[in-house]
Design an enzyme around this catalytic site. Structure first.
Site, PDB file in Angstrom:
ATOM      1  N   TYR A 141      -0.557  -0.717   9.906  1.00 54.62           N
ATOM      2  CA  TYR A 141      -0.801  -1.095   8.507  1.00 54.62           C
ATOM      3  C   TYR A 141       0.419  -0.769   7.631  1.00 54.62           C
ATOM      4  O   TYR A 141       0.838  -1.587   6.804  1.00 54.62           O
ATOM      5  CB  TYR A 141      -2.040  -0.335   8.037  1.00 54.62           C
ATOM      6  CG  TYR A 141      -2.542  -0.636   6.655  1.00 54.62           C
ATOM      7  CD1 TYR A 141      -3.077  -1.878   6.333  1.00 54.62           C
ATOM      8  CD2 TYR A 141      -2.499   0.336   5.655  1.00 54.62           C
ATOM      9  CE1 TYR A 141      -3.567  -2.140   5.061  1.00 54.62           C
ATOM     10  CE2 TYR A 141      -2.990   0.090   4.389  1.00 54.62           C
ATOM     11  CZ  TYR A 141      -3.521  -1.148   4.094  1.00 54.62           C
ATOM     12  OH  TYR A 141      -3.998  -1.398   2.835  1.00 54.62           O
ATOM     13  N   LYS A 153       2.634  -3.417   5.579  1.00 48.93           N
ATOM     14  CA  LYS A 153       2.710  -3.329   4.112  1.00 48.93           C
ATOM     15  C   LYS A 153       4.152  -3.155   3.626  1.00 48.93           C
ATOM     16  O   LYS A 153       4.486  -3.587   2.520  1.00 48.93           O
ATOM     17  CB  LYS A 153       1.825  -2.180   3.607  1.00 48.93           C
ATOM     18  CG  LYS A 153       0.316  -2.467   3.741  1.00 48.93           C
ATOM     19  CD  LYS A 153      -0.069  -3.799   3.125  1.00 48.93           C
ATOM     20  CE  LYS A 153      -1.532  -3.930   2.780  1.00 48.93           C
ATOM     21  NZ  LYS A 153      -1.889  -5.286   2.312  1.00 48.93           N
ATOM     22  N   SER A 169       0.837  -1.206   0.000  1.00 49.26           N
ATOM     23  CA  SER A 169       0.000   0.000   0.000  1.00 49.26           C
ATOM     24  C   SER A 169       0.869   1.252   0.000  1.00 49.26           C
ATOM     25  O   SER A 169       1.958   1.258   0.584  1.00 49.26           O
ATOM     26  CB  SER A 169      -0.879   0.003   1.254  1.00 49.26           C
ATOM     27  OG  SER A 169      -1.505   1.256   1.400  1.00 49.26           O
TER      28      SER A 169
HETATM   29  N1  LIG Z   1      -8.730  -0.590  -1.657  1.00 50.39           N
HETATM   30  C1  LIG Z   1      -7.613   0.094  -1.717  1.00 50.39           C
HETATM   31  O1  LIG Z   1      -7.561   1.223  -2.245  1.00 50.39           O
HETATM   32  C2  LIG Z   1      -6.374  -0.488  -1.161  1.00 50.39           C
HETATM   33  C3  LIG Z   1      -5.231   0.348  -1.064  1.00 50.39           C
HETATM   34  C4  LIG Z   1      -4.053  -0.192  -0.620  1.00 50.39           C
HETATM   35  C5  LIG Z   1      -3.983  -1.538  -0.296  1.00 50.39           C
HETATM   36  N2  LIG Z   1      -5.101  -2.319  -0.365  1.00 50.39           N
HETATM   37  C6  LIG Z   1      -4.957  -3.736  -0.021  1.00 50.39           C
HETATM   38  O2  LIG Z   1      -5.669  -4.523  -0.973  1.00 50.39           O
HETATM   39  C7  LIG Z   1      -6.126  -5.724  -0.324  1.00 50.39           C
HETATM   40  C8  LIG Z   1      -7.624  -5.900  -0.568  1.00 50.39           C
HETATM   41  O3  LIG Z   1      -8.319  -4.849   0.075  1.00 50.39           O
HETATM   42  P1  LIG Z   1      -9.817  -4.380  -0.295  1.00 50.39           P
HETATM   43  O4  LIG Z   1      -9.753  -2.926  -0.465  1.00 50.39           O
HETATM   44  O5  LIG Z   1     -10.359  -5.237  -1.364  1.00 50.39           O
HETATM   45  O6  LIG Z   1     -10.529  -4.654   1.122  1.00 50.39           O
HETATM   46  P2  LIG Z   1     -11.810  -5.533   1.528  1.00 50.39           P
HETATM   47  O7  LIG Z   1     -12.052  -5.255   2.986  1.00 50.39           O
HETATM   48  O8  LIG Z   1     -12.936  -5.279   0.581  1.00 50.39           O
HETATM   49  O9  LIG Z   1     -11.313  -7.021   1.303  1.00 50.39           O
HETATM   50  C9  LIG Z   1     -10.474  -7.699   2.205  1.00 50.39           C
HETATM   51  C10 LIG Z   1     -11.020  -9.099   2.384  1.00 50.39           C
HETATM   52  O10 LIG Z   1     -10.111  -9.835   3.232  1.00 50.39           O
HETATM   53  C11 LIG Z   1     -10.901 -10.664   4.069  1.00 50.39           C
HETATM   54  N3  LIG Z   1     -10.117 -11.008   5.265  1.00 50.39           N
HETATM   55  C12 LIG Z   1      -9.822 -10.194   6.306  1.00 50.39           C
HETATM   56  N4  LIG Z   1      -9.094 -10.864   7.219  1.00 50.39           N
HETATM   57  C13 LIG Z   1      -8.935 -12.120   6.737  1.00 50.39           C
HETATM   58  C14 LIG Z   1      -8.256 -13.266   7.232  1.00 50.39           C
HETATM   59  N5  LIG Z   1      -7.622 -13.260   8.408  1.00 50.39           N
HETATM   60  N6  LIG Z   1      -8.277 -14.403   6.475  1.00 50.39           N
HETATM   61  C15 LIG Z   1      -8.947 -14.440   5.295  1.00 50.39           C
HETATM   62  N7  LIG Z   1      -9.600 -13.370   4.788  1.00 50.39           N
HETATM   63  C16 LIG Z   1      -9.592 -12.228   5.501  1.00 50.39           C
HETATM   64  C17 LIG Z   1     -12.128  -9.838   4.388  1.00 50.39           C
HETATM   65  O11 LIG Z   1     -13.218 -10.648   4.830  1.00 50.39           O
HETATM   66  C18 LIG Z   1     -12.386  -9.133   3.067  1.00 50.39           C
HETATM   67  O12 LIG Z   1     -13.313  -9.836   2.250  1.00 50.39           O
HETATM   68  C19 LIG Z   1      -5.748  -5.592   1.148  1.00 50.39           C
HETATM   69  O13 LIG Z   1      -4.528  -6.265   1.394  1.00 50.39           O
HETATM   70  C20 LIG Z   1      -5.549  -4.102   1.322  1.00 50.39           C
HETATM   71  O14 LIG Z   1      -4.714  -3.796   2.398  1.00 50.39           O
HETATM   72  C21 LIG Z   1      -6.281  -1.826  -0.780  1.00 50.39           C
END
Ligand SMILES: NC(=O)c1ccc[n+]([C@@H]2O[C@H](COP(=O)([O-])OP(=O)(O)OC[C@H]3O[C@@H](n4cnc5c(N)ncnc54)[C@H](O)[C@@H]3O)[C@@H](O)[C@H]2O)c1
Length: 305
Positions: free
Chosen positions: A166, A170, A153
């Protein structure tokens, strides 16, 4: 359908919603058999969990003519991570790709961050990525092929408020990915990171107080998680041969390559340095190259349309 993942078996963690769901759907559409993992908890990791999100994604894949099985384990549990990989091998005969995507957020300004906030976020992101990667590593080594895609991230790569847990996780994932790439290159294994930008429930937790922040949040809703999926699925494919140890950013229709940490300036004193010389010479020489104090939203000053 290009079938770029034909005959491959892929495990996507946290694939019940958000970016993970889109990657699972696209991997299946590209011919992969998919293990759809998600424990179905709340965005902060609380709650008993639910089988529904992972099952629903598998139903969608089946309805489109693809193959998928759900897995409801937590990536933070090493035994459950082993079981995910085992399920892929027992159900589909092998494992070719792992997307370490599962994540939670427990934002807190640093002086109020509890040990639990720290531990739970490190456990899911950093330890979870290690657990699942480690469980797949021996299969990859034996078959002399395999690809990892990990999620980092800009909260870590650039910086953000209230996210020490976080950001640390990351940045740890960047080190993990690079180490896997170096350690396992000899066995034909690749490992890359994606730093995504997408409007998901996770981004929905970011507070927007000022009218400008509200307007920006509104614009960011255009950044759908589906835009991140092609890069991740490409990195699992054989077309990505030679692409390893990199950090890619995906922001709507923009794909970025991030720099890695290398010295940007050095000063040398053949006599060694006194404290006074550090103050008078070394710091002034390096100061023009100091990293700035920008947060990620200040660095990305324009929103893609
Ligand atoms: N959305 C963004 O802009 C953004 C930015 C930077 C990084 N990220 C990273 O992208 C990835 C996906 O994020 P997202 O935005 O789709 O979030 P999200 O919350 O929609 O999806 C994350 C999923 O992970 C699942 N989860 C959480 N803990 C878990 C565990 N212990 N075991 C199995 N599943 C688990 C949740 O139930 C959820 O469905 C993450 O690693 C997040 O940190 C996202």
């Amino acid at each position: 359908m290009a079938n770029m993942l034909k005959d491959k078996v892929v495990l996507v963690t946290g694939a019940g919603g958000g970016i993970g769901r889109e990657m699972a759907l696209l991997a299946a559409a590209e011919g992969a058999k998919v293990v759809v993992n998600d424990l179905g908890g709340a965005v902060d990791g609380e709650g008993a969990g639910s089988a529904t999100p992972a099952q629903k994604v598998c139903d969608e894949i089946a309805a489109a003519g693809g193959k998928a099985v759900p897995n409801f384990g937590s990536v933070s549990d090493p035994g459950a991570a082993e079981a995910m990989v085992k399920q892929a091998v027992e159900t589909f005969g092998r494992i070719d790709g792992v997307i370490n995507n599962a994540g939670i957020l427990r934002d807190r300004i640093f002086h109020r961050m509890s040990h639990l906030d720290w531990k739970q976020v490190i456990d899911v992101h950093l330890n979870g990525s290690f657990n699942v990667a480690r469980a797949a590593a021996n299969h990859f080594k034996e078959q002399k092929s395999g690809a990892f895609v990990h999620f980092t991230s800009t909260s870590g790569l650039i910086g953000n408020f209230g996210q020490a847990n976080y950001s640390a996780a990351k940045m740890g994932i960047v080190g993990l990915s690079r180490s896997i790439a170096l350690d396992m290159a000899a066995f034909g294994v690749r490992s890359n990171c994606i730093s995504p930008f997408a409007f998901t429930r996770m981004i929905g937790t970011i507070p927007a107080d000022t009218p400008q922040q509200v307007a920006r949040l509104g614009r960011s809703k255009r950044m759908t998680p589906a835009k991140v999926a092609p890069m991740a699925v490409f990195l699992l494919s054989d077309a990505a041969e030679g692409v390893t140890s990199q950090i890619f950013g995906v922001r709507m229709n923009e794909i970025m390559l991030f720099s890695a940490n290398r010295p940007v300036r050095s000063v040398h004193n053949s006599e060694g340095w006194t404290l006074e010389q550090i103050a008078e010479q070394a710091i002034p020489a390096m100061k023009p190259h100091f990293i700035d104090m920008k947060r990620s939203p200040e660095f990305f000053t324009w929103d893609p349309v």
